[in-house]
Design an enzyme around this catalytic site. Structure first.
Site, PDB file in Angstrom:
ATOM      1  N   LYS A 216     -11.056   0.747 -11.380  1.00  0.00           N
ATOM      2  CA  LYS A 216     -10.630  -0.634 -11.136  1.00  0.00           C
ATOM      3  C   LYS A 216     -11.350  -1.614 -12.071  1.00  0.00           C
ATOM      4  O   LYS A 216     -12.253  -1.222 -12.809  1.00  0.00           O
ATOM      5  CB  LYS A 216     -10.847  -0.988  -9.664  1.00  0.00           C
ATOM      6  CG  LYS A 216     -10.048  -0.064  -8.694  1.00  0.00           C
ATOM      7  CD  LYS A 216      -8.560  -0.345  -8.692  1.00  0.00           C
ATOM      8  CE  LYS A 216      -7.704   0.777  -8.118  1.00  0.00           C
ATOM      9  NZ  LYS A 216      -7.723   0.957  -6.694  1.00  0.00           N
TER      10      LYS A 216
HETATM   11  C1  LIG Z   1      -7.150   1.740  -5.488  1.00  0.00           C
HETATM   12  C2  LIG Z   1      -6.261   1.115  -4.479  1.00  0.00           C
HETATM   13  C3  LIG Z   1      -6.545   1.096  -3.102  1.00  0.00           C
HETATM   14  C4  LIG Z   1      -7.668   1.889  -2.517  1.00  0.00           C
HETATM   15  O1  LIG Z   1      -8.893   1.592  -3.056  1.00  0.00           O
HETATM   16  P1  LIG Z   1     -10.147   2.524  -2.717  1.00  0.00           P
HETATM   17  O2  LIG Z   1     -11.322   1.656  -3.033  1.00  0.00           O
HETATM   18  O3  LIG Z   1     -10.049   3.705  -3.611  1.00  0.00           O
HETATM   19  O4  LIG Z   1     -10.078   2.886  -1.290  1.00  0.00           O
HETATM   20  C5  LIG Z   1      -5.735   0.384  -2.261  1.00  0.00           C
HETATM   21  N1  LIG Z   1      -4.650  -0.274  -2.718  1.00  0.00           N
HETATM   22  C6  LIG Z   1      -4.314  -0.253  -4.016  1.00  0.00           C
HETATM   23  C7  LIG Z   1      -3.115  -1.020  -4.459  1.00  0.00           C
HETATM   24  C8  LIG Z   1      -5.094   0.450  -4.936  1.00  0.00           C
HETATM   25  O5  LIG Z   1      -4.752   0.497  -6.220  1.00  0.00           O
END
Ligand SMILES: *Cc1c(COP(=O)(O)O)cnc(C)c1O
Length: 383
Positions: free
Chosen positions: A185
């Site tokens: 991210k």
């Molecule tokens: C990555 C992601 C999540 C989950 O994030 P985590 O921190 O891995 O639990 C939820 N929603 C979207 C749209 C994502 O891209």
């Protein structure tokens, strides 16, 4: 130029490394002073009155948020079909049901004109997802929520830093916003997330449920004047707290959040310019000079393109470029399709998009040569 241009790479500097080492030497590995500082910094980043609660993932944060706003068995929560499964699975954790809405093909965000038709007497909340880092039409969503007395929990896993009408996502009038700091991210702690809210009752419930339903977190327990062994369990909570090791990364990633965005924005601008005359549909630009986080840069192959999307990605891989697909929409995933009897025709835009989309690499450590190579190979494949 890298040997292989991966799809994503984190940008971890010496500051992050030194802070992690400091935590390791301090003897305090789990939730403690670094987590507290990260929460404080995050609250300040969003502005006055926003409380930030660090968690071990966005999935945990979304689960806590839905629990805190009172989602329970038989309730319905409206969300987009074009998202990662985490957005919807947390609804199932609470025995509630997601109601999926198609996307607007141009923005890839939930089609707000289709939300009202999805509302039933069981509907309790909406989870908009700011796909790729482009803000949803929050004015329309908040208006619908107000009209039908629905809660709004923003899945902002892609949306730091993203602005909507000049305001950062996380500081709008929704009930809760949740970010992800998963390794790929825009700011990364390996695993991690942040839940933010202006509602003190929601904040208190999330803090308690984040750590076993205990009414004080471990750090307070060992530093307050009450006996260190004393605590009260008030609910069957979860184990969703962030470690200080992760928070050490987060503190410094947050300080760089605008600088990192600026670098991705420059790559997005370069792609926009260089891809403009090809048979491609480029990602929607933010309105009103708002900030797009550019977590993802998703192109859509035009119908006139002879190669299939899959072949396109294979050819890019052969040329040493990692691409991806965001997302395989949930109505095509066996679990969601079968449990809710979902059909392709119910989601014409998401179904069409899925056949044609490609996510190009966009991360700060891409060199100018990497970017040129991506453009050259796309030209070669399409001509
Ligand atoms: C990555 C992601 C999540 C989950 O994030 P985590 O921190 O891995 O639990 C939820 N929603 C979207 C749209 C994502 O891209």
């Amino acid at each position: 130029m890298n040997e292989f241009i991966p799809f994503a790479l984190p940008d971890i500097g010496e500051e992050e490394i030194a802070e992690v080492v400091d935590s390791l030497r301090s003897g305090w590995l789990t939730t403690g002073p670094k987590t507290k500082r990260f929460e404080q910094d995050f609250g300040e980043f969003l502005g006055y009155g926003v409380e930030a609660i660090a968690v071990n993932s966005a999935t945990s944060g979304l689960h806590l948020a839905l629990e805190a706003i009172g989602i329970g068995p038989g309730d319905e929560v409206i969300t987009t079909v074009h998202t990662f499964t985490a957005t919807a699975e947390v609804i199932r954790y609470l025995g509630a049901n997601p109601v999926f809405v198609d996307i607007d093909l141009a923005t890839m965000n939930i089609d707000v004109s289709k939300i009202e038709a999805a509302i039933t007497p069981r509907t309790k909340a909406i989870i908009p997802v700011h796909f790729g880092g482009l803000a949803c039409d929050m004015e329309a969503i908040l208006k619908i929520a107000q009209k039908y007395q629905l809660k709004v929990v923003e899945d902002a896993a892609h949306a730091i830093p993203t602005t909507y009408q000049g305001q950062l996502i996380g500081s709008l009038n929704s009930d809760v916003t949740v970010y992800s700091f998963y390794a790929t991210k825009t700011i990364a702690t390996g695993e991690g997330g942040m839940l933010v809210t202006r509602n003190p009752e929601i904040a208190q419930r999330c803090r308690i449920m984040r750590l076993h339903g205990i009414n004080r977190d471990a750090f307070d327990r060992y530093t307050s004047t009450k006996p260190s062994w004393y605590y009260e369990v008030v609910a069957p909570g979860f184990k969703y707290n962030m470690t200080d090791v992760a928070a050490s990364l987060g503190i410094h990633q947050l300080q760089k959040v605008w600088e990192l965005q600026k670098q991705r924005n420059a790559i997005a601008n370069y792609y926009n310019l260089e891809l403009a005359n090809l048979p491609l549909h480029l990602p929607a630009q933010p309105l009103h000079q708002d900030t797009h986080s550019w977590h993802l840069y998703v192109i859509r192959l035009d119908d006139s393109v002879k190669v299939s999307r899959n072949t396109f990605i294979e050819k890019m891989a052969v040329q040493g470029i990692g691409c991806s697909v965001h997302y395989i929409p949930l109505h095509l995933q066996p679990y969601w399709r079968e449990i809710y009897n979902l059909r392709t025709e119910q989601f014409p835009c998401a179904s069409y998009a899925y056949e044609h989309i490609v996510s190009l690499p966009i991360y700060t450590r891409m060199t100018a040569l990497d970017q040129t190579h991506v453009i050259e190979m796309i030209n070669k494949i399409l001509n």
